[in-house]
Every structure is written in structure tokens, then in C-alpha cells.
Design an enzyme around this catalytic site. Structure first.
Site, PDB file in Angstrom:
ATOM      1  N   ARG A  60       0.783  -1.201  -0.171  1.00 12.38           N
ATOM      2  CA  ARG A  60       0.040   0.038   0.101  1.00 12.38           C
ATOM      3  C   ARG A  60       0.868   1.170  -0.029  1.00 12.38           C
ATOM      4  NH1 ARG A  60      -3.320   2.632   4.622  1.00 12.38           N
ATOM      5  NH2 ARG A  60      -5.005   3.502   3.620  1.00 12.38           N
ATOM      6  N   HIS A  64       0.552   4.528  -2.262  1.00  9.22           N
ATOM      7  CA  HIS A  64       0.311   6.009  -1.742  1.00  9.22           C
ATOM      8  C   HIS A  64       1.540   6.856  -2.016  1.00  9.22           C
ATOM      9  CE1 HIS A  64      -3.254   5.134   1.324  1.00  9.22           C
ATOM     10  NE2 HIS A  64      -3.280   4.481   0.311  1.00  9.22           N
ATOM     11  N   HIS A 194      -6.160  -5.791  -2.304  1.00 12.35           N
ATOM     12  CA  HIS A 194      -7.159  -5.872  -1.132  1.00 12.35           C
ATOM     13  C   HIS A 194      -7.474  -7.358  -0.964  1.00 12.35           C
ATOM     14  CE1 HIS A 194      -8.685  -1.518  -1.539  1.00 12.35           C
ATOM     15  NE2 HIS A 194      -7.285  -1.824  -1.231  1.00 12.35           N
TER      16      HIS A 194
HETATM   17  C1  HEM Z   1      -8.834   1.460  -6.139  1.00 11.76           C
HETATM   18  C2  HEM Z   1      -8.832   2.483  -5.414  1.00 11.76           C
HETATM   19  C3  HEM Z   1      -8.391   2.313  -4.009  1.00 11.76           C
HETATM   20  C4  HEM Z   1      -9.155   2.601  -2.600  1.00 11.76           C
HETATM   21  C5  HEM Z   1     -10.269   3.330  -2.811  1.00 11.76           C
HETATM   22  C6  HEM Z   1      -8.290   1.855  -1.570  1.00 11.76           C
HETATM   23  C7  HEM Z   1      -8.655   2.290  -0.046  1.00 11.76           C
HETATM   24  C8  HEM Z   1      -8.290   1.469   0.983  1.00 11.76           C
HETATM   25  C9  HEM Z   1      -8.689   1.661   2.206  1.00 11.76           C
HETATM   26  C10 HEM Z   1      -9.575   2.546   2.871  1.00 11.76           C
HETATM   27  C11 HEM Z   1      -7.831   0.720   2.838  1.00 11.76           C
HETATM   28  C12 HEM Z   1      -7.943   0.496   4.552  1.00 11.76           C
HETATM   29  C13 HEM Z   1      -7.167   1.576   5.462  1.00 11.76           C
HETATM   30  C14 HEM Z   1      -7.716   1.548   6.892  1.00 11.76           C
HETATM   31  O1  HEM Z   1      -8.482   1.876   7.265  1.00 11.76           O
HETATM   32  O2  HEM Z   1      -6.605   0.731   7.385  1.00 11.76           O
HETATM   33  C15 HEM Z   1      -6.810   0.228   2.280  1.00 11.76           C
HETATM   34  C16 HEM Z   1      -6.028  -0.726   2.563  1.00 11.76           C
HETATM   35  C17 HEM Z   1      -5.118  -1.383   1.586  1.00 11.76           C
HETATM   36  N1  HEM Z   1      -4.980  -0.891   0.160  1.00 11.76           N
HETATM   37 FE1  HEM Z   1      -6.109  -0.077  -1.006  1.00 11.76          FE
HETATM   38  N2  HEM Z   1      -7.369   1.378  -1.926  1.00 11.76           N
HETATM   39  C18 HEM Z   1      -7.301   1.326  -3.248  1.00 11.76           C
HETATM   40  C19 HEM Z   1      -6.336   0.913  -4.377  1.00 11.76           C
HETATM   41  C20 HEM Z   1      -5.195   0.209  -3.660  1.00 11.76           C
HETATM   42  C21 HEM Z   1      -4.051  -0.125  -4.567  1.00 11.76           C
HETATM   43  C22 HEM Z   1      -3.957   0.230  -5.777  1.00 11.76           C
HETATM   44  C23 HEM Z   1      -3.161  -0.873  -3.858  1.00 11.76           C
HETATM   45  C24 HEM Z   1      -1.984  -1.571  -4.050  1.00 11.76           C
HETATM   46  C25 HEM Z   1      -1.381  -1.929  -5.339  1.00 11.76           C
HETATM   47  C26 HEM Z   1      -3.800  -1.039  -2.413  1.00 11.76           C
HETATM   48  C27 HEM Z   1      -3.421  -1.912  -1.469  1.00 11.76           C
HETATM   49  C28 HEM Z   1      -4.206  -1.813  -0.043  1.00 11.76           C
HETATM   50  C29 HEM Z   1      -3.272  -2.658   0.760  1.00 11.76           C
HETATM   51  C30 HEM Z   1      -2.434  -3.733   0.814  1.00 11.76           C
HETATM   52  C31 HEM Z   1      -4.160  -2.524   2.293  1.00 11.76           C
HETATM   53  C32 HEM Z   1      -4.101  -3.094   3.532  1.00 11.76           C
HETATM   54  C33 HEM Z   1      -3.155  -2.277   4.180  1.00 11.76           C
HETATM   55  C34 HEM Z   1      -2.563  -2.839   5.651  1.00 11.76           C
HETATM   56  O3  HEM Z   1      -3.106  -3.892   5.996  1.00 11.76           O
HETATM   57  O4  HEM Z   1      -1.787  -1.922   6.167  1.00 11.76           O
HETATM   58  N3  HEM Z   1      -5.111  -0.451  -2.575  1.00 11.76           N
HETATM   59  N4  HEM Z   1      -7.061   0.352   0.712  1.00 11.76           N
END
Ligand code: HEM
Ligand SMILES: *[C@@H]1O[C@H](CO)[C@@H](O)[C@H](O)[C@H]1NC(C)=O
Ligand SMILES: *[C@@H]1O[C@H](CO)[C@@H](O)[C@H](O)[C@H]1NC(C)=O
Ligand SMILES: *[C@@H]1O[C@H](CO)[C@@H](O)[C@H](O)[C@H]1NC(C)=O
Length: 322
Positions: A60, A64, A194
């Protein structure tokens, strides 16, 4: 003779174009810091084997970093009196973004081997790539081009402008990725990240549990048992994103999308157009399909608006500009 020479030149040029896209190169540090990719991988391995969630955080982190000021390590910069609100304190990043300690450890180890040579932006890209490798049980293996420089600008308000929130619909998601040179399929394929990691309840409760949504009723009830009805900063637990294989970087995410067992509106949105729904089906059903697409899209994402030449520097400490 002339024809085969021309063919050889054409083939060589094509290869150079593929490997040297955007000025980044696979093996960029081959001469200047030959062991860098091993050093970073060993650090990532230590942390990810202790806590798989840190690997999710690193994947992530690359997303970001790249969507805000390009892939330039701007997400790593700490607040200073002159810049009290850097990206890392912005709501999309704070307090949820994790893995900074891995980047610090990797940078320390790399600085010992090759002082002042390897950018923090490249370390973030290598670390995210390595996390994908370990969490996929060595299946998602990516040649990561390098040569990014570190930026000097980090502004929390830009993270709000460019990082898509979980309430986005398909139109807005496509637009937010297009603004960074990524197409609809890249967006669908990268959302597959995700399949690992977690979310805070506050990221989905108001939008998906408190309001009407297409979420599976028994999945919604399970989430209601884990989350307060009104999450607050002081009471905001986390849940896994993928309840089936929470720590595996695999295509289970797309099966969850089809079953309406995903956390965010942005996840469910992938079923709302025929084109993206078809991509979801293929990613869910064709073995190896998603992984192949993910590798390409991941490298493409890692090259967004990279800084070279006078635009950047190689930071000594990833948390502060030189
Ligand atoms: C398509 C639009 C996307 C949205 C709206 C989005 C939104 C989010 C949100 C809201 C979370 C949870 C944050 C929290 O409350 O702890 C999350 C977690 C995560 N996202 Fe996304 N995301 C998107 C795309 C991506 C992309 C492109 C990647 C990487 C290639 C990604 C990788 C991750 C990962 C791995 C987590 C888990 C993080 C953790 O466990 O620390 N996301 N995302
Ligand atoms: C950050 O960006 C906002 C909006 O563009 C601007 O008003 C603010 O002055 C910037 N902050 C810094 C420290 O540059
Ligand atoms: C998506 O949301 C935007 C507002 O953010 C709205 O203007 C637009 O009509 C929505 N599109 C669809 C297809 O629902
Ligand atoms: C929701 O999930 C449950 C448990 O997996 C399943 O039995 C049920 O059929 C699903 N509901 C719908 C409407 O698909």
C-alpha cells in the site's frame, strides 16, 4: 546481411525500450551497489515473516507514494517546523499506513554497504515488490526497474487530492487512476491488493454497514460484530480485507467481489460496469491470469511521475530531506 543487422538493431532497440522505460532500469544499481536488492529483500523478509500485515502495508505504501508527487519517497518524510503537515499525516495515511520501520531498517543496511547511493523511493519500490513475492509464496516475482530520485515536497493536502477514498464509484475510480496514467484494467488489477491486509472499521462502516449497500447480509453481520456502529479515533478496530485467505496475495479478492463480501464501495464498484465485471470474472476464474496482470500493472504504477536529474536527490535519511 544488412537485413539481419537491421533486425538485430530493431530487436536491441525494442529491448532497451522495454527495460529503460521512463529512464528507470532493471539492475540500475548493478555497478554502484550490487547487493542492494538482496539487502532490501532480507530486511523485508525478517519483518514480513514476523507479521504478514507489514507486507500489506509496504504494498500500500508504494501506491500511496506514487499517487502523490510521483514515486519519490515523499510519503516517508516526517513533519518539521517548516513543513508540519507532510503526506504521512494526511487522513488516507494516518494512522493506517504502516511499514515505515522496514524502510528505515533497509535504508540503514543499504547505507552501510553503499553510502549515499540508493534513493528511498527505490527502496520503497523494492520493498513493495519483495512483500508481494513473500506474500504470494514466491509466485509474484517482479523485475523492478530503479533509478527514481527522492523528492523534497510532501504536502498532506495533496494526499487528499490524489488518493481515491473508499466511497468512490467506478467513474471516480477510473478518473483517479487515469490522472496518474493508469487505465481501467490497471485499476481493477491493482485493487486486487485488497486480498491482503486489513482495514479500520471507520473506512467502511458509515458507507457500507450504516447505509444500504449490496454487501452480503451474513458478511455484514460478521462485520457488525467486529466493528462499533460509530467508530471513533479512540475506538476503531481493524478487520481483515480477505476473510478467506487473509495473508495470501492471490486472486481470492475477485471471488470476494463476486460474492459481495468486500469492505469498500470502491471494491463493489468493480461489478457496476460490464467491462470491469468481465475483468473481475477473468481474474477470479482463470488461474494465473490476475498474477500476470498484477506484475505488469505494479511496475507501471511504480513508474508514475518519477523524478530524475535535478528534480530530486538521494536522501541520507528517508525521513528528512538532505
Ligand atoms: C482503487 C482504489 C483504492 C481505494 C479506494 C483503496 C482504499 C483502501 C482503504 C480505505 C484501505 C484501508 C485503510 C484502513 O482503514 O486501515 C486500504 C487498505 C489497503 N490497500 Fe487500498 N485502496 C485502493 C487501491 C489500492 C491499490 C492500488 C493498492 C496497491 C496496489 C492497495 C493496497 C492496499 C493494501 C495492501 C491495504 C491493506 C493495508 C494494511 O493492511 O496495512 N489499495 N485501501
Ligand atoms: C500544501 O498545499 C496547499 C493546497 O495546495 C497549500 O495551501 C499549502 O500552502 C501547502 N503547504 C505547504 C507547506 O506548502
Ligand atoms: C459517481 O459519483 C459522482 C460524485 O462523486 C457522481 O457525480 C456521479 O454521477 C457518480 N457516477 C455514477 C456512475 O454513479
Ligand atoms: C451470503 O453469504 C452466505 C454465507 O457464505 C451465503 O450462505 C448466502 O447465500 C449469501 N447470500 C447471498 C444473498 O448470496
Amino acid at each position: 546481411m544488412a537485413a539481419s543487422f537491421r533486425l538485430a538493431v530493431a530487436v536491441t532497440c525494442a529491448l532497451v525500450l522495454v527495460t529503460a522505460s521512463q529512464g528507470l532500469q532493471v539492475g540500475y544499481y548493478k555497478k554502484s551497489c550490487p547487493r542492494v536488492e538482496h539487502i532490501v529483500r532480507d530486511e523485508v523478509k525478517k519483518f514480513v515473516y514476523k507479521n504478514a500485515g507489514i507486507g500489506a502495508g509496504l504494498i500500500r505504501m508504494l501506491f500511496h507514494d506514487c499517487f502523490v508527487q510521483g514515486c519519490d519517497g515523499s510519503v516517508l518524510l516526517d513533519p518539521t517546523p517548516a513543513n508540519p503537515q507532510p503526506e504521512k499525516l494526511s487522513p488516507p495515511n494516518f494512522p493506517s499506513l504502516r511499514g515505515f520501520e522496514v524502510i528505515d531498517a533497509a535504508k540503514d543496511a543499504v547505507e552501510k554497504a553503499c553510502p549515499g547511493t540508493v534513493s528511498c523511493a527505490d527502496i520503497v519500490a523494492f520493498a513493495a515488490r519483495d512483500a508481494a513475492y513473500f506474500l504470494s509464496r514466491f509466485y509474484v516475482k517482479i523485475d523492478m526497474p530503479a533509478g527514481r530520485l527522492d523528492g523534497r515536497v510532501s504536502n498532506a493536502s495533496e494526499a487528499l487530492d490524489f488518493l481515491p477514498p473508499p466511497v468512490f464509484n467506478i467513474t471516480d475510480l477510473v478518473g483517479s487512476f487515469a490522472a496518474k496514467g493508469l487505465d481501467t484494467e490497471d485499476m481493477v488489477v491493482l485493487s486486487g491488493a485488497h486480498t491482503i491486509g486489513r482495514s479500520h472499521c471507520s473506512s467502511f462502516v458509515p458507507d457500507r454497514l450504516a447505509a444500504p449497500s449490496d454487501i452480503n447480509a451474513s458478511f455484514a453481520n460478521l462485520l457488525r460484530r467486529r466493528c462499533p456502529a460509530n467508530p471513533t479515533p479512540g475506538n476503531d478496530p481493524t478487520v481483515n480485507q480477505d476473510f478467506v485467505t487473509p495473508n495470501a496475495l492471490d486472486n481470492q479478492y475477485y471471488k470476494n467481489v463476486l460474492a459481495h463480501k468486500v469492505l469498500f464501495t470502491s471494491d463493489a464498484a468493480l461489478l457496476t460496469t460490464p467491462a470491469t465485471a468481465k475483468m473481475v470474472l477473468d481474474n477470479a476464474n482463470i488461474p494465473g491470469w490476475w498474477e500476470g496482470k498484477f506484475k505488469k500493472a505494479f511496475v507501471k504504477m511504480s513508474q508514475i511521475e518519477v523524478k530524475t536529474g535535478m528534480q530530486g536527490e538521494v536522501r541520507k535519511n528517508c525521513r528528512v530531506v538532505n
